[in-house]
Design a protein around this motif. Structure first.
Motif, mmCIF file in Angstrom:
data_model
loop_
_atom_site.group_PDB
_atom_site.id
_atom_site.type_symbol
_atom_site.label_atom_id
_atom_site.label_comp_id
_atom_site.label_asym_id
_atom_site.label_seq_id
_atom_site.Cartn_x
_atom_site.Cartn_y
_atom_site.Cartn_z
ATOM 1 N N ASN A 218 0.819 -1.217 0.000
ATOM 2 C CA ASN A 218 0.000 0.000 0.000
ATOM 3 C C ASN A 218 0.853 1.267 0.000
ATOM 4 N N ARG A 219 2.031 1.158 -0.549
ATOM 5 C CA ARG A 219 2.911 2.316 -0.685
ATOM 6 C C ARG A 219 3.099 2.631 -2.166
ATOM 7 N N PHE A 220 3.849 3.695 -2.423
ATOM 8 C CA PHE A 220 4.030 4.178 -3.787
ATOM 9 C C PHE A 220 5.507 4.101 -4.154
ATOM 10 N N HIS A 221 5.778 3.493 -5.306
ATOM 11 C CA HIS A 221 7.155 3.241 -5.709
ATOM 12 C C HIS A 221 7.385 3.681 -7.150
ATOM 13 N N HIS A 222 8.661 3.849 -7.485
ATOM 14 C CA HIS A 222 9.055 4.210 -8.846
ATOM 15 C C HIS A 222 9.394 2.942 -9.622
ATOM 16 N N SER A 223 8.757 2.772 -10.757
ATOM 17 C CA SER A 223 8.981 1.563 -11.550
ATOM 18 C C SER A 223 9.740 1.849 -12.838
ATOM 19 N N ASN A 224 10.137 3.124 -13.030
ATOM 20 C CA ASN A 224 10.841 3.528 -14.250
ATOM 21 C C ASN A 224 10.018 3.237 -15.502
ATOM 22 N N VAL A 225 8.710 3.267 -15.347
ATOM 23 C CA VAL A 225 7.803 3.075 -16.478
ATOM 24 C C VAL A 225 7.158 4.409 -16.821
ATOM 25 N N GLY A 226 7.217 4.803 -18.088
ATOM 26 C CA GLY A 226 6.525 6.001 -18.547
ATOM 27 C C GLY A 226 7.286 7.302 -18.367
ATOM 28 N N LEU A 227 8.465 7.257 -17.744
ATOM 29 C CA LEU A 227 9.210 8.491 -17.507
ATOM 30 C C LEU A 227 9.628 9.175 -18.802
ATOM 31 N N GLU A 228 9.806 8.363 -19.858
ATOM 32 C CA GLU A 228 10.271 8.946 -21.117
ATOM 33 C C GLU A 228 9.280 9.963 -21.682
ATOM 34 N N ARG A 229 7.998 9.857 -21.248
ATOM 35 C CA ARG A 229 7.005 10.815 -21.733
ATOM 36 C C ARG A 229 7.344 12.249 -21.328
ATOM 37 N N THR A 231 10.540 13.324 -20.502
ATOM 38 C CA THR A 231 11.954 13.631 -20.628
ATOM 39 C C THR A 231 12.167 15.003 -21.273
ATOM 40 N N GLY A 232 12.877 15.851 -20.563
ATOM 41 C CA GLY A 232 13.197 17.170 -21.091
ATOM 42 C C GLY A 232 12.138 18.223 -20.855
ATOM 43 N N HIS A 233 10.962 17.854 -20.368
ATOM 44 C CA HIS A 233 9.927 18.870 -20.139
ATOM 45 C C HIS A 233 9.090 18.562 -18.902
ATOM 46 N N VAL A 234 9.748 18.072 -17.860
ATOM 47 C CA VAL A 234 9.050 17.795 -16.606
ATOM 48 C C VAL A 234 8.459 19.078 -16.026
ATOM 49 N N SER A 235 9.256 20.140 -15.994
ATOM 50 C CA SER A 235 8.777 21.397 -15.412
ATOM 51 C C SER A 235 7.569 21.933 -16.163
ATOM 52 N N GLU A 236 7.600 21.831 -17.498
ATOM 53 C CA GLU A 236 6.473 22.317 -18.294
ATOM 54 C C GLU A 236 5.211 21.521 -18.004
ATOM 55 N N ASP A 258 -4.754 13.073 -20.173
ATOM 56 C CA ASP A 258 -3.483 13.553 -20.713
ATOM 57 C C ASP A 258 -2.366 12.595 -20.294
ATOM 58 N N PRO A 259 -1.767 11.858 -21.244
ATOM 59 C CA PRO A 259 -0.732 10.866 -20.892
ATOM 60 C C PRO A 259 0.460 11.462 -20.163
ATOM 61 N N GLU A 260 0.848 12.699 -20.515
ATOM 62 C CA GLU A 260 1.995 13.302 -19.840
ATOM 63 C C GLU A 260 1.660 13.657 -18.399
ATOM 64 N N MET A 261 0.471 14.168 -18.167
ATOM 65 C CA MET A 261 0.067 14.465 -16.792
ATOM 66 C C MET A 261 -0.136 13.171 -16.005
ATOM 67 N N ALA A 262 -0.583 12.132 -16.672
ATOM 68 C CA ALA A 262 -0.715 10.828 -16.010
ATOM 69 C C ALA A 262 0.640 10.327 -15.535
ATOM 70 N N ALA A 263 1.694 10.684 -16.271
ATOM 71 C CA ALA A 263 3.042 10.230 -15.922
ATOM 72 C C ALA A 263 3.581 10.903 -14.666
ATOM 73 N N LEU A 264 2.882 11.917 -14.145
ATOM 74 C CA LEU A 264 3.298 12.541 -12.895
ATOM 75 C C LEU A 264 3.142 11.593 -11.715
ATOM 76 N N GLY A 265 2.252 10.615 -11.836
ATOM 77 C CA GLY A 265 2.057 9.642 -10.771
ATOM 78 C C GLY A 265 1.553 10.268 -9.489
ATOM 79 N N ARG A 266 2.066 9.810 -8.376
ATOM 80 C CA ARG A 266 1.622 10.248 -7.051
ATOM 81 C C ARG A 266 1.874 11.746 -6.832
ATOM 82 N N PHE A 267 2.808 12.316 -7.578
ATOM 83 C CA PHE A 267 3.106 13.742 -7.463
ATOM 84 C C PHE A 267 1.855 14.588 -7.692
#
Length: 346
Positions: A218-229, A231-236, A258-267
């Motif tokens: 029941n915790r939240f972890h990084h799986s290194n899945v979807g981060l490439e979406r 790449t280079g524009h996290v702040s945007e 929005d797939p890019e916003m979905a990639a924010l995950g728990r953030f």
């Protein structure tokens, strides 16, 4: 006891996140049966969506353990979702809901899809309640369940939870093994269990403790899945997300459209840097029935998921986890033993 037979017990005792809601309990057995039947009817009713083409059951499909066998759901027109559909048979094991844990109350989670523009798309729950109230058959079912024809959000939520609570299964062979039936697992499955608990260290996230192990922490972890979406524009992406939120868009609408916003995950829920691209640990129960895997459905097979998890767990530990081909086969056999003997039939 069948594992999902515990769900009504969770409801009555208010364990974990389920303590935050109060379900309406029809006092008579006939009322409870009527509530289950009404909940199923609403769950399967496509006309309650804005397009008239989607129901809860469109994505949560019985034959796939109330999940879906595609990466992300196909909605209507050419629209597609962004998150893999989780199984509803997993509900007793979670303390929060959805991949990012944005839901902490089950009574709200079960009706969220009705009004999410990225899902069933009704403008609000009043529109859903009006559509239900306009049908004589539904009013009669509410009378059978509650004694009168009043339709409101609390009752709609209650009958949906009653239906989900009724989805009992026949348990799995691992549960039988833990309960004392040492013959329920094959030799290969027992070897795989040893790999799972030991060398592969799967249990550190997929907790296997207790008679009805949750197989999640029941915790939240990084799986290194979807981060490439991103790449280079996290702040945007973060800025666009915050701007849309401030403009009144719901979190659920944004991350499911929005797939890019979905990639924010728990953030997206916490705004904490450590939660960027982190997702809730899924339970491994019914794992072979719920492919594809990961929050975005990008991992197609159980074999691929095992290889990926071994690789990234090795990186996280800073030490390689080296499993032989036989150990990987045994691990897969054990995971298949976590499938329920039979799925719900109603």
């Amino acid at each position: 006891m069948p594992r999902n037979a515990l769900l009504p017990v969770f409801f009555l005792l208010g364990i974990s996140a389920m303590a935050s809601w109060h379900a309406l309990e029809p006092s008579e057995e006939a009322g409870r049966t009527a509530a289950i039947q009404l909940g199923q009817a609403l769950f399967e009713d496509r006309t309650l969506s804005a397009s008239g083409s989607m129901a809860c059951a469109s994505c949560h499909q019985r034959e796939h353990a109330f999940a879906q066998n595609v990466a992300v759901p196909e909605l209507y027109g050419e629209r597609r979702g962004t998150r893999n559909v989780p199984s509803l048979l997993d509900l007793p094991y979670f303390e929060s809901f959805f991949w990012d844990g944005r839901g902490t109350r089950l009574d709200l989670a079960v009706i969220a899809a009705f009004t999410n523009p990225a899902e069933m798309g009704s403008p609000d729950m009043d529109a859903v309640i009006h559509a239900i109230s306009a049908r004589k058959a539904y009013r009669e079912q509410f009378r059978a369940a509650f004694g009168d024809e009043r339709v409101d959000q609390e009752r709609v939520s209650s009958v949906l939870m009653s239906y989900l609570a009724s989805l009992t299964t026949a348990g799995n062979r691992y549960d039988a093994f833990v309960a004392g039936d040492t013959t329920s697992l094959s030799e290969a499955e027992r070897r795989g269990m040893e790999v799972f608990m030991g060398k592969a260290d799967c249990g550190s996230c997929h907790s296997a403790t207790g008679k009805l192990a949750p197989f999640t922490d029941n915790r939240f972890h990084h799986s290194n899945v979807g981060l490439e979406r991103m790449t280079g524009h996290v702040s945007e992406t973060i800025s666009a997300f915050k701007l849309r939120r401030e403009s009144g868009s719901s979190m659920a609408e944004l991350v499911l459209s929005d797939p890019e916003m979905a990639a924010l995950g728990r953030f997206a829920v916490t705004s904490q840097g450590r939660d960027l691209a982190a997702y809730r640990t899924p339970t491994l129960r019914n794992i072979s029935r719920t492919a594809p895997y990961m929050h975005d459905g990008s991992v197609a097979t159980l074999e691929e998921a095992i290889r990926r998890e071994i690789y990234y767990r090795s990186l996280a530990r800073g030490a390689p986890i080296s499993l032989t081909a036989q150990e990987q086969r045994d691990l897969r056999a054990f995971l298949q033993a976590l499938d329920d003997a039979a799925l719900p039939t109603h």
